[in-house]
Design a protein around this motif. Structure first.
Motif, mmCIF file in Angstrom:
data_model
loop_
_atom_site.group_PDB
_atom_site.id
_atom_site.type_symbol
_atom_site.label_atom_id
_atom_site.label_comp_id
_atom_site.label_asym_id
_atom_site.label_seq_id
_atom_site.Cartn_x
_atom_site.Cartn_y
_atom_site.Cartn_z
ATOM 1 N N HIS A 89 0.907 -1.045 0.001
ATOM 2 C CA HIS A 89 0.018 -0.028 -0.008
ATOM 3 C C HIS A 89 0.768 1.339 0.038
ATOM 4 C CE1 HIS A 89 -3.108 2.958 0.856
ATOM 5 N NE2 HIS A 89 -2.360 3.426 2.114
ATOM 6 N N LEU A 90 1.894 1.301 0.819
ATOM 7 C CA LEU A 90 2.650 2.435 0.911
ATOM 8 C C LEU A 90 3.427 2.605 -0.436
ATOM 9 C CD1 LEU A 90 3.947 2.293 4.734
ATOM 10 C CD2 LEU A 90 2.264 3.989 3.806
ATOM 11 N N THR A 91 3.661 1.545 -1.028
ATOM 12 C CA THR A 91 4.361 1.889 -2.222
ATOM 13 C C THR A 91 3.778 2.474 -3.340
ATOM 14 O OG1 THR A 91 5.917 -0.022 -1.970
ATOM 15 C CG2 THR A 91 5.548 0.492 -4.335
ATOM 16 N N LYS A 128 11.186 -1.523 4.680
ATOM 17 C CA LYS A 128 10.963 -2.180 3.203
ATOM 18 C C LYS A 128 10.734 -1.035 2.269
ATOM 19 C CE LYS A 128 9.401 -6.742 4.876
ATOM 20 N NZ LYS A 128 8.152 -7.592 4.898
ATOM 21 N N ILE A 129 9.985 0.082 2.597
ATOM 22 C CA ILE A 129 9.754 1.160 1.547
ATOM 23 C C ILE A 129 11.051 2.482 1.797
ATOM 24 C CG2 ILE A 129 7.364 0.533 1.191
ATOM 25 C CD1 ILE A 129 8.021 3.252 3.417
ATOM 26 N N VAL A 130 11.901 2.320 2.565
ATOM 27 C CA VAL A 130 12.540 3.214 2.901
ATOM 28 C C VAL A 130 13.476 3.600 1.359
ATOM 29 C CG1 VAL A 130 15.007 3.786 3.896
ATOM 30 C CG2 VAL A 130 12.785 3.091 5.334
ATOM 31 N N LYS A 134 13.642 7.148 -0.270
ATOM 32 C CA LYS A 134 14.913 7.562 -0.576
ATOM 33 C C LYS A 134 15.078 8.005 -2.057
ATOM 34 C CE LYS A 134 20.159 6.975 0.066
ATOM 35 N NZ LYS A 134 21.016 6.036 0.189
ATOM 36 N N ARG A 135 14.663 7.124 -3.006
ATOM 37 C CA ARG A 135 14.840 7.571 -4.228
ATOM 38 C C ARG A 135 13.955 8.891 -4.818
ATOM 39 N NH1 ARG A 135 12.028 3.119 -8.053
ATOM 40 N NH2 ARG A 135 13.612 1.691 -6.810
ATOM 41 N N TYR A 136 12.614 9.042 -4.216
ATOM 42 C CA TYR A 136 11.968 9.951 -4.635
ATOM 43 C C TYR A 136 12.253 11.323 -3.720
ATOM 44 C CZ TYR A 136 9.576 6.848 -7.777
ATOM 45 O OH TYR A 136 9.237 6.162 -8.756
ATOM 46 N N VAL A 165 12.220 8.802 7.714
ATOM 47 C CA VAL A 165 11.145 8.496 8.469
ATOM 48 C C VAL A 165 11.144 9.345 9.853
ATOM 49 C CG1 VAL A 165 9.973 6.421 9.754
ATOM 50 C CG2 VAL A 165 11.048 5.975 7.427
ATOM 51 N N GLY A 166 10.037 10.051 10.142
ATOM 52 C CA GLY A 166 10.056 10.590 11.275
ATOM 53 C C GLY A 166 8.575 10.572 11.671
#
Length: 320
Positions: A89-91, A128-130, A134-136, A165-166
């Motif tokens: 979902h987060l992707t 897993k989505i870090v 970072k890419r975007y 992530v904060g």
């Protein structure tokens, strides 16, 4: 400090097909604000809101391009509000955020009450989505969403241990976990990537006490202190207004969970209901009966204007 507006501030207009994302973007600009926070969560009663993409209205590429251009037209920043930590979902949300130019995504862990398992699973899910964040160059902010204390949210962020992530610092949600708002803001501020700036009172609804949203500046949260802390003790460059009015919530944790054990003082002072309970019950505020819709819509519209004026005043005072 730039000031944004969350779509939830106009939830009645969206729910009833009287506002869409384009109208919201234009209205935010008309109010003299600097950005939009777009809530993509849809609830079962939201018949005019997209079932998957909420107030955003869908993920069709042409639609998203129109949204991006409208945001850019008014020179606004953009953020997205979602929920959950499922990596798939987060992707999807990260890709949509990148398409419309949103650089912060809010999420939260618990949906319908406190769920320890979701909090414990969150760090591994988020890790897993870090790489995609970072890419975007998009930041993810984990919110204290009514069920979680500040310490529980900070624990997740520390376990992920990534600059991408904060924390999402919600000014009023701490009350549902029996946590004094100023104390929660003081803890969350150093980790904060975004905010919901709101105001609450406590009301009695028949035989139960509830947390009730009111226009910003009309409640019992020490908003001046909260704003001052966010200015002085965080790296935030934006504060987003989320006016939750008309709205009520039950307490989501046991008394004392966040350090507060009794009602009656400060933010937890008990007040009269905003509307005559013999006319409309607090439980009906969010989805009002047809005969009360217009009056609550007018109250919400006025409440947004009052909230914007109040927060801009705080900015003038603390950000000169």
């Amino acid at each position: 400090m730039r000031i944004g507006l969350e779509t939830e501030s106009y939830h009645l207009a969206f729910q009833n097909g009287l506002m869409d994302i384009f109208g919201f973007i234009r209205k935010t600009a008309e109010l003299g604000l600097d950005g939009v926070m777009i809530n993509i969560i849809a609830l079962p009663g939201d018949k005019y809101i997209h079932p998957e993409w909420g107030t955003l209205g869908g993920e069709d590429p042409d639609h998203l391009e129109r949204v991006r251009k409208e945001i850019k037209k008014y020179g606004l920043f953009a953020e997205i509000d979602t929920r959950g930590t499922d990596p798939q979902h987060l992707t999807k949300v990260i890709n949509v955020a990148n398409t419309i130019g949103a650089d912060v995504i809010r999420t939260y862990c618990c949906f319908n009450g406190y769920e320890r398992e979701r909090l414990e699973r969150a760090p591994e899910d988020i890790k897993k989505i870090v790489p995609l964040l970072k890419r975007y160059r998009i930041k993810l902010a984990v919110e204290n969403h009514e069920e979680e204390t500040a310490d529980e949210v900070i624990k997740i962020v520390k376990e992920v241990n990534s600059p991408w992530v904060g924390v999402h610092c919600d000014i009023g949600n701490s009350m549902m976990a029996w946590e004094e708002p100023v104390d929660a803001v003081r803890k969350l501020a150093p980790y904060a990537y975004t905010t919901h700036f709101k105001d609450h009172i406590i009301i009695k609804d028949e035989d139960q006490y509830r947390v009730c949203g009111v226009p910003v500046g009309k409640g019992n949260i020490d908003l001046e202190k909260c704003f001052e802390i966010l200015v002085n003790d965080s790296t935030l460059t934006r504060i987003n207004i989320e006016m939750c009015y008309p709205y009520v919530s039950i307490f989501k944790r046991e008394k004392g969970t966040g350090g507060v054990s009794e009602l009656g003082k400060g933010a937890f002072k008990v007040e009269e209901t905003p509307f005559d309970p013999s006319v409309i019950k607090p439980s009906q505020y969010y989805y009002p009966p047809e005969e009360h819709l217009i009056s609550l819509l007018k109250a919400q519209m006025k409440g947004v204007e009052e909230s914007v004026k109040y927060v801009l005043g705080l900015r003038d005072k603390y950000c000169r």
